[in-house]
Design an enzyme around this catalytic site. Structure first.
Site, PDB file in Angstrom:
ATOM      1  N   GLU A   1      66.802  21.304  45.695  1.00 58.26           N
ATOM      2  CA  GLU A   1      67.241  21.147  47.082  1.00 58.26           C
ATOM      3  C   GLU A   1      66.472  22.129  47.972  1.00 58.26           C
ATOM      4  O   GLU A   1      66.226  21.853  49.137  1.00 58.26           O
ATOM      5  CB  GLU A   1      68.740  21.416  47.169  1.00 58.26           C
ATOM      6  CG  GLU A   1      69.420  20.679  48.307  1.00 58.26           C
ATOM      7  CD  GLU A   1      70.921  20.669  48.157  1.00 58.26           C
ATOM      8  OE1 GLU A   1      71.447  19.788  47.465  1.00 58.26           O
ATOM      9  OE2 GLU A   1      71.580  21.559  48.713  1.00 58.26           O
TER      10      GLU A   1
ATOM     11  N   ARG B   1      73.996  26.291  48.307  1.00 63.34           N
ATOM     12  CA  ARG B   1      73.538  26.531  46.930  1.00 63.34           C
ATOM     13  C   ARG B   1      73.290  28.013  46.645  1.00 63.34           C
ATOM     14  O   ARG B   1      72.926  28.378  45.535  1.00 63.34           O
ATOM     15  CB  ARG B   1      72.279  25.710  46.658  1.00 63.34           C
ATOM     16  CG  ARG B   1      71.148  25.939  47.636  1.00 63.34           C
ATOM     17  CD  ARG B   1      70.110  24.838  47.541  1.00 63.34           C
ATOM     18  NE  ARG B   1      69.082  24.931  48.572  1.00 63.34           N
ATOM     19  CZ  ARG B   1      69.191  24.448  49.794  1.00 63.34           C
ATOM     20  NH1 ARG B   1      70.316  23.868  50.171  1.00 63.34           N
ATOM     21  NH2 ARG B   1      68.199  24.554  50.658  1.00 63.34           N
TER      22      ARG B   1
ATOM     23  N   LYS C   1      82.088  24.520  53.018  1.00 65.29           N
ATOM     24  CA  LYS C   1      81.543  25.302  54.128  1.00 65.29           C
ATOM     25  C   LYS C   1      81.882  24.615  55.461  1.00 65.29           C
ATOM     26  O   LYS C   1      82.392  25.230  56.371  1.00 65.29           O
ATOM     27  CB  LYS C   1      80.036  25.424  53.937  1.00 65.29           C
ATOM     28  CG  LYS C   1      79.330  26.248  54.985  1.00 65.29           C
ATOM     29  CD  LYS C   1      77.883  26.451  54.570  1.00 65.29           C
ATOM     30  CE  LYS C   1      77.048  26.965  55.722  1.00 65.29           C
ATOM     31  NZ  LYS C   1      75.656  27.193  55.346  1.00 65.29           N
TER      32      LYS C   1
ATOM     33  N   HIS D   1      67.310  18.460  19.057  1.00 69.67           N
ATOM     34  CA  HIS D   1      67.596  17.228  18.316  1.00 69.67           C
ATOM     35  C   HIS D   1      67.556  16.018  19.239  1.00 69.67           C
ATOM     36  O   HIS D   1      68.058  14.950  18.889  1.00 69.67           O
ATOM     37  CB  HIS D   1      68.965  17.338  17.643  1.00 69.67           C
ATOM     38  CG  HIS D   1      68.995  18.460  16.655  1.00 69.67           C
ATOM     39  ND1 HIS D   1      68.733  18.266  15.319  1.00 69.67           N
ATOM     40  CD2 HIS D   1      69.179  19.795  16.829  1.00 69.67           C
ATOM     41  CE1 HIS D   1      68.803  19.450  14.700  1.00 69.67           C
ATOM     42  NE2 HIS D   1      69.059  20.389  15.605  1.00 69.67           N
TER      43      HIS D   1
HETATM   44  C1  G6Q Z   1      73.796  23.129  49.449  1.00 71.30           C
HETATM   45  C2  G6Q Z   1      73.975  21.878  50.159  1.00 71.30           C
HETATM   46  C3  G6Q Z   1      75.094  21.005  49.645  1.00 71.30           C
HETATM   47  C4  G6Q Z   1      76.488  21.461  50.084  1.00 71.30           C
HETATM   48  C5  G6Q Z   1      77.472  20.340  49.810  1.00 71.30           C
HETATM   49  C6  G6Q Z   1      78.879  20.707  50.173  1.00 71.30           C
HETATM   50  O1  G6Q Z   1      72.994  23.971  49.737  1.00 71.30           O
HETATM   51  O2  G6Q Z   1      74.079  22.123  51.501  1.00 71.30           O
HETATM   52  O3  G6Q Z   1      75.071  20.884  48.249  1.00 71.30           O
HETATM   53  O4  G6Q Z   1      76.849  22.631  49.435  1.00 71.30           O
HETATM   54  O5  G6Q Z   1      77.069  19.193  50.477  1.00 71.30           O
HETATM   55  O6  G6Q Z   1      78.989  21.025  51.522  1.00 71.30           O
HETATM   56  P1  G6Q Z   1      80.288  21.683  52.084  1.00 71.30           P
HETATM   57  O7  G6Q Z   1      80.486  22.999  51.439  1.00 71.30           O
HETATM   58  O8  G6Q Z   1      80.090  21.805  53.564  1.00 71.30           O
HETATM   59  O9  G6Q Z   1      81.439  20.767  51.752  1.00 71.30           O
END
Ligand code: G6Q
Length: 546
Positions: free
Chosen positions: A358, A273, A211, A389
């Site tokens: 989270e 997430r 992101k 198990h």
């Molecule tokens: C999710 C968190 C976290 C994030 C990662 C990757 O809700 O914010 O798990 O997805 O840290 O972040 P980037 O997609 O920005 O690399």
């Protein structure tokens, strides 16, 4: 949205009533409750979107359910649902809307953020992903040397990894079998080394999913992947055909050398997430094809509509969430086990672990006050029957209360002898045994010697939910994931916390930065940590040089 109008959780009338009610219900045994009401197994059930949800094996009475629903109402849940679905900035600490529901809204629906309808943009990206996926799947998109792409490696971490990987595993049955899909997340070089070692670079496509496009692990892996590719193909131009990106950060994508034409965007109103149904799911779409990806989105949407429009008494995410509150806040349970009886869901518990922990692992409320009650539980689990198990012993006979969600399917995707009946026999037997246990008299009647009787007695009264679907399809997966997304939201609303920020994760992103030069520099700066960290760093540096 104003948060000031909500009465503090422990002052809400339903909370107070539940505290009192708990004292009456805690001593009741499920054995007795089922004996008293022969219809209990039919009465304490809900069904929607093809999901049959039996919650009768919980330590509740009909009054518990109505008090929990009352608590949901007093917590302003209906208003919060509307606030989320209409794009209000309910992620108050980041001043963002929370609109994963827009990712699966059908064309023509209108959802506005700051006066702009976001649904057309969502479909534009979906269309772009579909075209690209079709090109890769059909062999129309070729690598630098003209070879068909046979391997896809998603590089991402956290929300940019767990969702796509979980869903790929879950829907593998529907995937293009002559292609290989891998997921690299860990900054440990072993991850990328093992993922690439047997692959032909000419046939390999990397999807860099981030992101922010600033995440250390992802960028480090992406640079190593780039080096691996260039070492094999020896031409900078190859990057354009072997790397695409999924991100909100065009500038950084372009700095990396990926043409932004080959970037698939999403928006700041999608949390990591909550993002695998956005472009973050590109690897999944290539695996299962655009049509089945859209079927999955339709499944998500069906659950969204159910959640938004169904009275709380019949609303699956609301009931599931409020039962969780009952154990977490009244029984003092610390954890929840997610136990899917389906091998394809082998990453489902890990995925839910992030989604839940989270989101609701917060100790201050929306107004910044430290809470005086428990919030998010520890979520864990693995597919049945393997857990039986291993750790089920503690669930049956240990000293801890562990509410469990059992998830199963009536039909198998792989008809191998009588495996499915054996699997599901275990599924049903476990919830039965957990609820009813085995008394000392029953054990004795089996001829067990006296000295073993206490050890072979099962108290029972261990609560479980049973979530039963017909078949694991793309749509079914969408419904299940949305069920849990909304469950987490229901609980976050009752706890009056922000389920959509993750400052604890952000901390991790900056902490290591100070130490990196201390490990890598040839003339390292003087160590100025505590005595433990200083000694550990010195030991590492010395041993590393040897
Ligand atoms: C999710 C968190 C976290 C994030 C990662 C990757 O809700 O914010 O798990 O997805 O840290 O972040 P980037 O997609 O920005 O690399």
């Amino acid at each position: 949205m104003s948060t000031a109008t909500v009465v503090p959780l422990t002052d809400r009338p339903a909370w107070k009533a539940l505290e009192k009610h708990f004292r009456d219900v805690a001593p009741l045994h499920l054995r007795q409750q089922f004996a008293d009401d022969p219809q209990r197994g039919k009465n304490l059930c809900a069904e929607a979107c093809g999901i049959y949800f039996d919650y009768s094996k919980n330590r509740i009475t009909a009054e518990t359910v109505s008090l929990l629903i009352q608590l949901a109402k007093e917590s302003g849940l209906a208003e919060r649902i509307e606030a989320m679905f209409t794009g209000q900035k309910i992620n108050v600490t980041e001043r963002r809307a929370v609109l994963h529901v827009a990712l699966r809204a059908p064309k023509g629906e209108k959802i506005e953020v700051d006066g702009q309808d976001v649904v057309p943009e969502v479909h534009e990206v979906l269309d772009k992903m579909s075209k690209f996926s079709d090109r890769v799947r059909s062999g129309d998109w070729v690598g630098h040397t003209g070879r068909k792409i046979k391997n896809v490696i998603n590089i991402g971490i956290g929300g940019s990894d767990l969702g796509p990987e979980m869903a790929y595993q879950a829907l593998r049955y529907y995937s293009q079998r002559d292609m290989t899909f891998r997921f690299v997340s860990n900054v440990d070089g072993t991850d990328i080394a093992e993922a690439t070692r047997d692959l032909d670079a000419e046939e390999t496509l990397f999807i860099v999913a981030s992101k922010t496009f600033t995440t250390l692990e992802t960028l480090t892996n992406a640079h190593s992947a780039r080096k691996w590719l260039l070492d094999k193909l020896g031409d900078e131009k190859a990057v354009a055909k072997h790397f695409v990106a999924v991100s909100t950060n065009a500038e950084e994508v372009s700095k990396f050398g990926i043409d932004t034409e080959n970037m698939f965007g999403f928006w700041d109103w999608v949390g990591g997430r909550y993002s695998y149904d956005s472009a973050i799911g590109l690897s999944l779409m290539i695996a299962i094809g655009p049509e089945q990806f859209r079927e999955m989105l339709a499944g998500f949407h069906e659950m969204d509509v159910h959640f938004r429009t169904t009275p709380f008494e019949k609303n699956l995410p609301v009931i599931l969430g409020m039962l969780g509150i009952w154990y977490n806040n009244f029984f003092g349970a610390q954890t929840v086990a997610i136990l899917p009886y389906d091998q394809y869901l082998n990453r489902f518990s890990s995925y839910l672990q992030q989604l839940d922990m989270e989101s609701d692992g917060k100790h201050v409320d929306l107004d910044g006050n430290t809470v005086n009650y428990q919030t998010g539980p520890i979520v864990w689990g693995t597919p049945g029957t393997n857990g039986q198990h291993a750790y089920y012993q503690l669930i049956h006979q240990g000293t801890k209360l562990i509410p469990c969600d059992f998830i199963g399917f009536c039909q198998s995707l792989n008809h191998v002898g009588d495996h499915h009946d054996l699997l599901m026999a275990n599924f049903f037997a476990q919830t039965e045994a957990l609820a009813f246990g085995k008394t000392a008299d029953e054990v004795r009647a089996d001829g067990v010697p006296d000295y073993q009787i206490p050890h072979r007695t099962f108290t029972g009264n261990h609560p479980t939910n049973t979530i039963l679907l017909d078949r694991l399809t793309p749509a079914a997966l969408g419904k299940l994931v949305a069920l849990y997304e909304h469950k987490v939201f229901v609980q976050g609303t009752v706890w009056h916390i922000n389920s959509f920020d993750q400052w604890g994760v952000e901390l991790g992103k900056v902490l290591a930065k100070r130490i990196i030069p201390e490990l890598e520099s040839t003339s390292p700066p003087e160590l100025a940590h505590d005595s433990s960290t200083n000694t550990l760093l010195t030991r590492y540096r010395d041993a590393k040089e040897k």
